[in-house]
Design an enzyme around this catalytic site. Structure first.
Site, mmCIF file in Angstrom:
data_model
loop_
_atom_site.group_PDB
_atom_site.id
_atom_site.type_symbol
_atom_site.label_atom_id
_atom_site.label_comp_id
_atom_site.label_asym_id
_atom_site.label_seq_id
_atom_site.Cartn_x
_atom_site.Cartn_y
_atom_site.Cartn_z
ATOM 1 N N HIS A 1 0.884 -1.222 -0.030
ATOM 2 C CA HIS A 1 0.027 0.040 0.077
ATOM 3 C C HIS A 1 0.918 1.212 0.056
ATOM 4 C CE1 HIS A 1 -3.866 2.167 1.715
ATOM 5 N NE2 HIS A 1 -3.007 3.015 1.290
ATOM 6 N N HIS B 1 1.409 4.841 -2.189
ATOM 7 C CA HIS B 1 0.888 5.757 -3.577
ATOM 8 C C HIS B 1 2.215 6.499 -3.804
ATOM 9 C CE1 HIS B 1 -3.539 5.743 -2.354
ATOM 10 N NE2 HIS B 1 -2.956 5.326 -0.965
ATOM 11 N N HIS C 1 -9.820 1.263 -1.058
ATOM 12 C CA HIS C 1 -9.474 1.962 0.161
ATOM 13 C C HIS C 1 -10.890 1.764 0.708
ATOM 14 C CE1 HIS C 1 -5.728 3.441 -1.142
ATOM 15 N NE2 HIS C 1 -5.582 4.378 -0.127
ATOM 16 N N GLU D 1 -11.249 3.424 6.054
ATOM 17 C CA GLU D 1 -10.185 4.130 6.482
ATOM 18 C C GLU D 1 -10.963 5.423 7.439
ATOM 19 O OE1 GLU D 1 -8.086 6.819 3.823
ATOM 20 O OE2 GLU D 1 -6.469 6.933 5.113
ATOM 21 N N ASP E 1 1.812 3.816 3.087
ATOM 22 C CA ASP E 1 0.797 4.814 2.467
ATOM 23 C C ASP E 1 1.291 5.980 1.569
ATOM 24 O OD1 ASP E 1 -1.926 5.562 1.478
ATOM 25 O OD2 ASP E 1 -2.431 6.168 3.535
ATOM 26 N N ASP E 2 1.741 6.944 2.242
ATOM 27 C CA ASP E 2 2.505 7.971 1.798
ATOM 28 C C ASP E 2 3.584 8.555 2.583
ATOM 29 O OD1 ASP E 2 0.245 8.897 -0.341
ATOM 30 O OD2 ASP E 2 -0.902 8.319 1.417
HETATM 31 N N1 ADE Z 1 -4.547 8.948 -1.752
HETATM 32 C C1 ADE Z 1 -3.243 8.980 -1.071
HETATM 33 N N2 ADE Z 1 -3.098 8.510 0.146
HETATM 34 C C2 ADE Z 1 -4.538 8.522 0.306
HETATM 35 C C3 ADE Z 1 -5.224 7.683 1.768
HETATM 36 N N3 ADE Z 1 -4.507 7.505 2.602
HETATM 37 N N4 ADE Z 1 -6.555 7.509 1.570
HETATM 38 C C4 ADE Z 1 -7.227 7.858 0.686
HETATM 39 N N5 ADE Z 1 -6.761 8.334 -0.582
HETATM 40 C C5 ADE Z 1 -5.474 8.483 -0.568
HETATM 41 ZN ZN ZN Z 2 -3.714 4.837 0.692
#
Ligand code: ADE
Ligand code: ZN
Length: 338
Positions: A17, A19, A197, A200, A278-279
């Site tokens: 996971h 991005h 997703h 969350e 994630d990011d």
């Molecule tokens: N786009 C990038 N990170 C995200 C996340 N954690 N949840 C939803 N969209 C995303």
């Molecule tokens: Zn994500």
């Protein structure tokens, strides 16, 4: 404590996971802004980092879409992806399944093929030069329309050799999975694997919808599934994996503090939970930091950490030979380290 930290650093890992646009570090953001002669509303790297203080998912997304504006050329996408792969290779990550957000680029006039070309070229080099294998998943932005998603799916059709799956991301609440049921049905008919997703920020009902209406193969996040015991039981019974992102959950206030993170509860219930970043450029850490933060806060054992790493391997979209290679590496490590 140090023991578990070193155990995690040396552990062969898999990321499911991530991005790729969320791996854009402020230093690279500045370099690309300069290269492409783009004004960004920050004076320094420190100022950028100071802006990364989020109250919820939308706060983050506003900054995330602004950040990706510096990505213009195929070389930019290559540099972004290469930087991520180099970083995770140094953390003993062996395989990654990463997302990209084509609509975040085509909406700015950057061609689908420009983003795809740069990313896939770097993924190829990641395999040959860093020994990191990969799969690519294209996400639809759920705040945009079904029609826009369908158009994006059409753009992906000539590139099935490069794009293995489709996913669903962006602003969750108010944009339930059911909005994209027809898009996912078409994607499935075209042979794409499916993720979304769900849970969350959105309620358990969204996870039910993602399972029943989108027919996904893996759930991204899924934290709020635990609020519904029937849903948790179904996730366990189906062996459905969750791609959990501890530092993201903390930064986006999905959990109040790491000691309250539901990861251990997921494992205790028998859910195939995995750890991911994630990011990472926005949330303060890549794979090692995510594992270390959650393992130390929850007091996870080496066996728990091994379970998480095994879950990741079983949840990949690799074929049997690909999974076996990862499994053999992990079990050799487990034997040596125990
Ligand atoms: N786009 C990038 N990170 C995200 C996340 N954690 N949840 C939803 N969209 C995303
Ligand atoms: Zn994500």
């Amino acid at each position: 404590m140090t023991d578990i930290v070193q155990f995690i650093k040396d552990l062969p890992k898999v990321e499911l996971h991530l991005h790729i646009e969320g791996s854009l570090e402020p230093e690279l953001m500045f370099a690309l802004a300069q290269r492409n002669k783009i004004d960004i509303p920050f004076k320094s790297v420190e100022e950028v980092r100071a802006a990364y203080d989020f109250g919820n998912l939308q706060d983050f997304l506003d900054i995330y879409y602004q950040g990706m504006n510096v990505l213009r050329t195929e070389q930019d996408f290559y540099d972004l992806t290469w930087a991520y792969l180099s970083r995770v290779a140094a953390e003993n990550v062996q395989h990654v399944e990463i997302f990209f957000d084509p609509q975040g680029h085509t909406s700015r006039g950057v061609a689908f093929e420009t983003a795809l070309g740069g990313i896939t070229h770097a993924l190829d080099d990641g395999k040959s030069k860093l020994n990191v294998t990969s799969k690519l998943i294209m996400c639809f932005l759920r705040h945009l329309s079904e029609e826009d998603a369908l158009k994006t799916l059409e753009q992906a059709l000539p590139h099935k050799d490069k794009i293995l799956g489709v996913g669903l991301d962006s602003s969750e609440v108010g944009h339930p999975p059911s909005k994209f049921a027809r898009v996912f049905e078409k994607a499935r008919a075209e042979g794409f694997l499916l993720v979304a997703h769900a849970g969350e920020e959105g309620p358990p009902e969204y996870v039910w919808e993602a399972l029943d209406q989108l027919k996904i193969n893996r759930i991204d996040h899924g934290n709020r599934s635990l609020e519904d015991t029937n849903l948790s039981a179904r996730i366990v019974a189906e062996g459905m994996a969750l791609t959990v992102c501890p530092l993201s959950n903390l930064k986006l206030c999905v959990v109040k503090d790491m000691q309250k993170h539901p990861l251990k509860k997921m494992l205790d219930l028998g859910i195939k939970a995995t750890v991911n970043s994630d990011d990472p450029a926005y949330f303060g850490g890549y794979m090692n930091d995510n594992y270390i933060a959650v393992a130390t806060a929850l007091g996870l054992s080496k066996d728990d950490v091994l379970t998480l790493a095994r879950n990741s391997i079983e949840a990949t979209f690799l074929d049997d030979a690909g999974k076996k290679r990862l499994r053999d590496n992990l079990e050799a490590y487990a034997l040596k380290a125990s």
